[in-house]
Motif scaffolding. Structure first.
Motif, PDB file in Angstrom:
ATOM      1  N   ASP A  15     -83.565  13.588  11.373  1.00  0.00           N
ATOM      2  CA  ASP A  15     -83.936  12.847  12.627  1.00  0.00           C
ATOM      3  C   ASP A  15     -84.581  13.760  13.592  1.00  0.00           C
ATOM      4  O   ASP A  15     -85.192  13.228  14.609  1.00  0.00           O
ATOM      5  N   TYR A  39     -77.453   9.837  12.485  1.00  0.00           N
ATOM      6  CA  TYR A  39     -77.572   8.652  13.496  1.00  0.00           C
ATOM      7  C   TYR A  39     -78.968   8.022  13.160  1.00  0.00           C
ATOM      8  O   TYR A  39     -79.830   8.214  12.482  1.00  0.00           O
ATOM      9  N   ARG A  40     -78.934   6.719  13.620  1.00  0.00           N
ATOM     10  CA  ARG A  40     -79.856   5.537  13.307  1.00  0.00           C
ATOM     11  C   ARG A  40     -80.928   6.017  14.167  1.00  0.00           C
ATOM     12  O   ARG A  40     -82.214   5.996  13.659  1.00  0.00           O
ATOM     13  N   TYR A  97     -73.841   5.753  14.608  1.00  0.00           N
ATOM     14  CA  TYR A  97     -73.679   6.195  12.949  1.00  0.00           C
ATOM     15  C   TYR A  97     -74.862   5.651  12.212  1.00  0.00           C
ATOM     16  O   TYR A  97     -74.637   4.352  12.064  1.00  0.00           O
ATOM     17  N   ASP A  98     -75.387   6.222  11.313  1.00  0.00           N
ATOM     18  CA  ASP A  98     -76.256   5.661  10.243  1.00  0.00           C
ATOM     19  C   ASP A  98     -75.570   5.895   8.982  1.00  0.00           C
ATOM     20  O   ASP A  98     -75.558   6.977   8.710  1.00  0.00           O
ATOM     21  N   SER A 148     -76.920   4.258   6.307  1.00  0.00           N
ATOM     22  CA  SER A 148     -77.822   3.842   5.522  1.00  0.00           C
ATOM     23  C   SER A 148     -78.083   4.742   4.278  1.00  0.00           C
ATOM     24  O   SER A 148     -78.467   4.526   3.106  1.00  0.00           O
ATOM     25  N   ASP A 205     -76.406  -0.890   8.618  1.00  0.00           N
ATOM     26  CA  ASP A 205     -77.306  -0.329   9.638  1.00  0.00           C
ATOM     27  C   ASP A 205     -76.454   0.532  10.533  1.00  0.00           C
ATOM     28  O   ASP A 205     -77.020   1.220  11.432  1.00  0.00           O
ATOM     29  N   GLY A 206     -75.219   0.847  10.079  1.00  0.00           N
ATOM     30  CA  GLY A 206     -74.312   1.852  11.106  1.00  0.00           C
ATOM     31  C   GLY A 206     -73.580   0.948  12.096  1.00  0.00           C
ATOM     32  O   GLY A 206     -73.864  -0.405  12.252  1.00  0.00           O
ATOM     33  N   SER A 224     -70.142   9.776   9.934  1.00  0.00           N
ATOM     34  CA  SER A 224     -71.352   8.874   9.706  1.00  0.00           C
ATOM     35  C   SER A 224     -70.625   8.018   8.282  1.00  0.00           C
ATOM     36  O   SER A 224     -71.026   6.804   7.923  1.00  0.00           O
TER      37      SER A 224
END
Length: 388
Positions: free
Chosen positions: A83, A112-113, A138-139, A141, A175-176, A267
């Motif tokens: 990210d 992280y998203r 938190y992501d 995915s 999606d977190g 995560s």
């Protein structure tokens, strides 16, 4: 005793090198090295987590050879913190590692998203740099992709221990979770694990949450007793070297400090189960966290390997505790020579005498930053340049 003997001999060999001054800062505490050796011993699969902003710096060739050649265990390189870079940077580094280390399994990860850097222009945006991200989510995915890589390198005899399809499907379309909610749940789940000195000893509390980690809504006392019983049974006897367990598939996370190993675990779990910090060396002891009753993660303390690299680069990369740097101006100068630091921070010269032939110096940048942030000494009310 043999470990201590060989370790001292190895340190003496490094100290006796002719170009010893060129060797960068590295870990000299035997206990930290023992944590790494134990994690590698008990793990079936090793994840080397590297910061994608400078993955070559965070990829120790000696650790790579130790895992792949000495132990012969499968290695997955995780390019973390995607990210913070552009997609073009991710593709370029994946191509680089694919060409230089074709045997290495690569995967990317973002803890992280929220995407901070989406284009090259974002890296020069002063407002983006000064922005404080108070709420992070938190992501999860990309957790399925991470476990898919682990399944691909898992040994055939251990492959049937874990229902990989169910584990991967758990994170499909997830999606977190909000970090504030995760911190609340994590504080209840990890017990003493949040303490710096109790991270290793808090292993039982973390494993007591097995039923939660297996997607159940409540944790019964019987499941806690069962998890604690498994924990006691797994503890090696005095004088016994722990090896790979036949009950679990253990995934060990290794690498440099501050590359995000503990955050990757948080995560994966979708909540805070191990404490994290911006300070390098926050994790003191390795700790195990169960994803399912037969799949567990092992978080290893970050360890800096000897290499030939400029020390300011190590400090800027977060491998060395900034509070212990006695002379920070060399690092500031090193950074200012490569990026327009004064423009990115929108600094104005407060004292032209600190300029060198009309050009910014490390001292002038620190002084202007101290004035901008309001850092002044208590008695003389001068700009606190060292604090800046």
């Amino acid at each position: 005793q043999n470990e201590k003997k060989y370790f001292v001999e190895w340190l003496d060999k490094l100290e006796g090198m002719k170009d010893q001054d060129a060797v960068s800062l590295y870990e000299k505490n035997l206990e930290v090295w023992r944590q790494l050796w134990r994690v590698v011993e008990i793990s079936d699969i090793l994840l080397m987590v590297v910061d994608i902003r400078h993955p070559v710096l965070h990829f120790p060739p000696s650790l790579y050879k130790y895992i792949t050649q000495t132990t012969g265990k499968p290695l997955v390189v995780v390019l973390n913190k995607t990210d913070l870079v552009t997609q073009e940077t991710v593709v370029a580094w994946k191509r680089y590692f694919g060409e230089k280390f074709p045997a290495v399994v690569l995967t990317t990860f973002c803890c992280y998203r929220e995407k901070i850097v989406s284009s090259a222009a974002d890296t020069e945006d002063p407002q983006l740099i000064k922005k404080k991200h108070r709420r992070r989510v938190y992501d999860t995915s990309q957790v399925g992709q991470l476990f898919s890589a682990c399944r691909g390198v898992c040994s055939p005899e251990k492959l049937a221990l874990v229902d990989w399809d169910a584990v991967i499907a758990r994170y499909a379309g997830d999606d977190g979770r909000d970090q504030d909610d995760a911190d609340y749940d994590g504080d209840q789940g990890i017990g003493e694990n949040s303490d710096d000195e109790g991270e290793g000893e808090g292993e039982g509390e973390g494993e007591g949450e097995d039923s939660k980690l297996a997607n159940t809504t409540t944790t019964t006392s019987s499941s806690k007793d069962h998890a604690n019983a498994d924990t006691d049974a797994d503890k090696p006897a005095d004088g016994h070297v722990e090896t790979v367990s036949s009950k679990y598939v253990t995934i060990g996370l290794v690498g440099h400090p501050n590359v995000g190993k503990s955050t990757v675990i948080n995560s994966i779990m979708g909540r805070t189960v191990v404490s994290t910090s911006r300070t390098p060396g926050h994790t003191k002891h390795f700790q195990t966290i169960h994803v399912t009753p037969t799949l567990r993660l092992c978080d290893c303390p970050g360890l800096v390997f000897p290499c030939v690299v400029q020390r300011p680069m190590q400090i800027l990369a977060g491998l060395y505790n900034i509070a212990q740097v006695q002379e920070p101006y060399t690092s500031v100068q090193y950074l200012a020579e490569r990026v327009p630091l004064e423009k990115m921070l929108n600094l104005q010269p407060s004292n032209t005498s600190a300029m060198v032939k009309g050009q910014w110096s490390a001292w002038a940048i620190c002084e202007a930053f101290a004035v901008d942030r309001g850092f002044y000494t208590s008695k003389a009310a001068r700009p606190d340049i060292y604090r800046a």
